[in-house]
Design a protein around this motif. Structure first.
Motif, mmCIF file in Angstrom:
data_model
loop_
_atom_site.group_PDB
_atom_site.id
_atom_site.type_symbol
_atom_site.label_atom_id
_atom_site.label_comp_id
_atom_site.label_asym_id
_atom_site.label_seq_id
_atom_site.Cartn_x
_atom_site.Cartn_y
_atom_site.Cartn_z
ATOM 1 N N GLY A 90 0.797 -1.225 0.000
ATOM 2 C CA GLY A 90 0.000 0.000 0.000
ATOM 3 C C GLY A 90 0.825 1.268 0.000
ATOM 4 O O GLY A 90 0.540 2.224 -0.729
ATOM 5 N N THR A 112 0.975 4.228 -3.059
ATOM 6 C CA THR A 112 0.597 5.629 -2.829
ATOM 7 C C THR A 112 1.799 6.533 -2.571
ATOM 8 O O THR A 112 1.628 7.696 -2.182
ATOM 9 C CB THR A 112 -0.365 5.715 -1.628
ATOM 10 N N THR A 170 -9.724 3.660 0.601
ATOM 11 C CA THR A 170 -9.117 2.454 1.156
ATOM 12 C C THR A 170 -10.103 1.731 2.060
ATOM 13 O O THR A 170 -10.700 2.347 2.952
ATOM 14 C CB THR A 170 -7.855 2.799 1.960
ATOM 15 N N THR A 191 -0.492 4.322 4.138
ATOM 16 C CA THR A 191 -1.556 4.286 3.125
ATOM 17 C C THR A 191 -2.805 4.992 3.620
ATOM 18 O O THR A 191 -3.443 5.758 2.876
ATOM 19 C CB THR A 191 -1.881 2.830 2.753
#
Length: 382
Positions: free
Chosen positions: A106, A110, A120, A148
Motif C-alpha cells: 500500500g 501511494t 481504502t 496508506t
C-alpha cells in the motif's frame, strides 16, 4: 452507468488475492467489483497471480482482471515486485482506486501522487501465528497501512466497533471514515443436502486456518453427547495462504465420527449448507466481521461468535446469536446449546434484521455513493 470520457474504468479495485481464491477479504472485493459491474460500472481488479496457471489478464463476470506474477511467498504474503506499478498503471486509467488493506504494498502504491482519488477499505489488523518472521511481517504491514491510510481520501471499515479497537485507531479516528458492512449475499432457498439426522447440526464455513479457532469448536462439540448431532465444517484447506490446520481437524474427525469435513463450497452448495444447519459457529481468535456468519443470520441461523472487535459486530447489531470469549470451549458449548433452542419466530425476526443490515444491495449503494463523491474529481459517475 458511466458517461463516456477519457477514463477507461470507473473503478480500480486493488487487492492481493482475488477470485478464484476464497477468503472474506477477497469476497468483499469480488462482490463489490462484480456487483458494480452488474450495475453498468466499468470495473478493473488488480491482484497478484497467486496460482501460476491463472492468466495475467482476463474478464471474470464483467470485471477486467489484471494479475502480477508472484516470485515467492512469505507466510500469507505474496511477493510480486510488479504489483505496485501495475496497480498505479490501471489506477491512472480509472476515476477512483479502492485499495483493500492489509496490504504490504500500500505505501509503495501511494508513495507518489496517483492523481486519482484513493478510497481504502481497511479490513483488519493483520494477525499471523507468532514467529520471528511473522512478527516482522506484521510490523512491516502495520507501517505500510499507517502510511496508506494517511494518504487516502476516504477510508471504509466494516464497523466502527472494528475501527475503535484497531491498533491504527489513532489514524482511523481522524480519517474521512465510513462504516460499511461487508456486502453479504442472500443464501436463502437451499436444500438440506448435508443434513443426516434429526439431531442438531452445527456449521462452520471459512478457511481452515489457525485464526478461525476450529480447535476450540471441535472441543466444544465433543462435549455435546447427542449421537445424532453433527458438526459440518466447510471451507478451503488446499490453497489457503499461510497453511491450514486440516491435519488437526482430520484427527478430530477420526476421534468423533459425527464431524463432517465438507471442503470448499461454492455457489448453490453454500445455500444448501445453510439450509442444513441449526446454528453457526465462528470461534475465531482473529476476526473483523465474518461474512459467513452474517449470511447464516440472513438465512435465519443464529451465530455464536467470539468477543472480538468487528467479529462480534454482526451479532451485536442484530441480536441474532451469542458472543463468547475466545479460546473458551465450555462457553462456546453453552452458547451453542442456547441458540439451538431458539424458536422459529425468534429466528425469523433475526433474519429480517440481518437482511436489512448486511444485504448486498444496500452495501453496494453505500460504496457507490462514496465512490461517486470522491470520483467527482476525475469525472462524474452516473
Amino acid at each position: 452507468m458511466s458517461s463516456k470520457d477519457s477514463h477507461e474504468y470507473d473503478l480500480c479495485v486493488a487487492v492481493n488475492y482475488y477470485s478464484p481464491y476464497v477468503s472474506g477479504l477477497t469476497e468483499v472485493a469480488r462482490v463489490l467489483a462484480e456487483g458494480l459491474a452488474g450495475r453498468g460500472w466499468r470495473v478493473a481488479v488488480v491482484a497478484v497471480r497467486h496460482d501460476p496457471t491463472l492468466p495475467l489478464r482476463e474478464s471474470r463476470n464483467g470485471v477486467d482482471v489484471y494479475r502480477s506474477p508472484v516470485v515467492a511467498s512469505v507466510g500469507r504474503g505474496p511477493v510480486s515486485p510488479g504489483f505496485p506499478a501495475l496497480v498505479r498503471r490501471v489506477a491512472r486509467r480509472s476515476r477512483v482506486v479502492n485499495l483493500h488493506l492489509p496490504m504490504l504494498e500500500g505505501a509503495l502504491i501511494t508513495a507518489l501522487p496517483l492523481r486519482v482519488p484513493v478510497v481504502t477499505t481497511y479490513h483488519i489488523d493483520l494477525w499471523l501465528p507468532p514467529t520471528l518472521v511473522t512478527r516482522a511481517a506484521m510490523a512491516a504491514v502495520r507501517v505500510s497501512s499507517r502510511v496508506t491510510l494517511r494518504r487516502s481520501d476516504a477510508v471504509v471499515v466494516n464497523s466502527d466497533d472494528q475501527a475503535r479497537y484497531s491498533e491504527l485507531w489513532s489514524i482511523l479516528r481522524s480519517s474521512q471514515r465510513s462504516a460499511i458492512p461487508a456486502p453479504c449475499l442472500d443464501r436463502r432457498g437451499g436444500e438440506a443436502a448435508y443434513r443426516e439426522t434429526g439431531g442438531p447440526h452445527i456449521g462452520f464455513l471459512g478457511r481452515i486456518v489457525p485464526d478461525k479457532g476450529l480447535d476450540y469448536l471441535v472441543a466444544a462439540f465433543a462435549e455435546i453427547p447427542d449421537p445424532e448431532a453433527r458438526l459440518l465444517l466447510g471451507g478451503d484447506y488446499l490453497t489457503v495462504a499461510g497453511g491450514s490446520v486440516i491435519d488437526r481437524i482430520r484427527a478430530a474427525a477420526e476421534r468423533d465420527p459425527r464431524i463432517r469435513i465438507l471442503g470448499l463450497l461454492r455457489g448453490r452448495q453454500i445455500n444448501d449448507f445453510y439450509a442444513s444447519i441449526d446454528a453457526f459457529a465462528l470461534p475465531s481468535v482473529a476476526e473483523s466481521f465474518g461474512i459467513a456468519q452474517a449470511e447464516a443470520m440472513m438465512c435465519g441461523i443464529p451465530s455464536v461468535t467470539t468477543d472480538l472487535p468487528g467479529g462480534r459486530y454482526p451479532v451485536l447489531a442484530t441480536g441474532m446469536g451469542r458472543v463468547v470469549q475466545p479460546r473458551d470451549p465450555a462457553g462456546l458449548r453453552v452458547a451453542l446449546l442456547d441458540v439451538l433452542s431458539w424458536d422459529a419466530d425468534t429466528r425469523r425476526e433475526g433474519a429480517k434484521r440481518a437482511l436489512e443490515e448486511f444485504g448486498v444491495d444496500g452495501c453496494l449503494d453505500r460504496y457507490a455513493a462514496l465512490f461517486r463523491v470522491h470520483g467527482a474529481r476525475a469525472g462524474a459517475l452516473m
